[in-house]
Design a protein around this motif. Structure first.
Motif: not given
Length: 111
Positions: A46-48, A61-71, A87-89, A92-96
């Motif tokens: 996955k591209d950061p 909506y949690g789409i980023d976490r679903f894409m990472l497999g963190d259901m 959690l969304a904010i 933004w700083f930790s998803i990469q």
């Protein structure tokens, strides 16, 4: 595995892994046999930066976490509106970094 193959793989895919763990990954790749190279090359990384954009746009909506497999966290963010935005904010700083760690774990599981 051949030194040139490893260097080529890491130069092409280095942005997908944590910089602190690059030496460990390089050592593991060098120790692996050539049959593992095909398996490592077939791992979907996955591209950061893409994950950051997804997190900024639809992270509430949690789409980023679903894409990472963190259901679990994806469902929590979906049901709470991103934890009322908190959690969304934070994502933004930790998803990469989380994306790079997930990519590293996937490659290490193959090796």
């Amino acid at each position: 595995m051949d030194q040139n193959k490893v260097d080529g793989y890491l130069s092409n895919n280095g942005k997908y892994f944590p910089s602190a763990k690059m030496s460990l990954l390089k050592d593991k790749l060098l120790a692996a046999d050539d049959s593992k190279f095909t398996a490592v090359s077939s791992v979907s990384l996955k591209d950061p930066m893409t994950m950051l954009i997804v997190s900024l746009v639809v992270g509430v909506y949690g789409i980023d976490r679903f894409m990472l497999g963190d259901m679990g966290m994806g469902i929590l963010k979906l049901l709470t509106g991103g934890g009322c935005g908190i959690l969304a904010i934070l994502d933004w700083f930790s998803i990469q970094n989380k994306t790079r760690e997930k990519n590293f774990e996937q490659v290490m599981s193959v090796l």
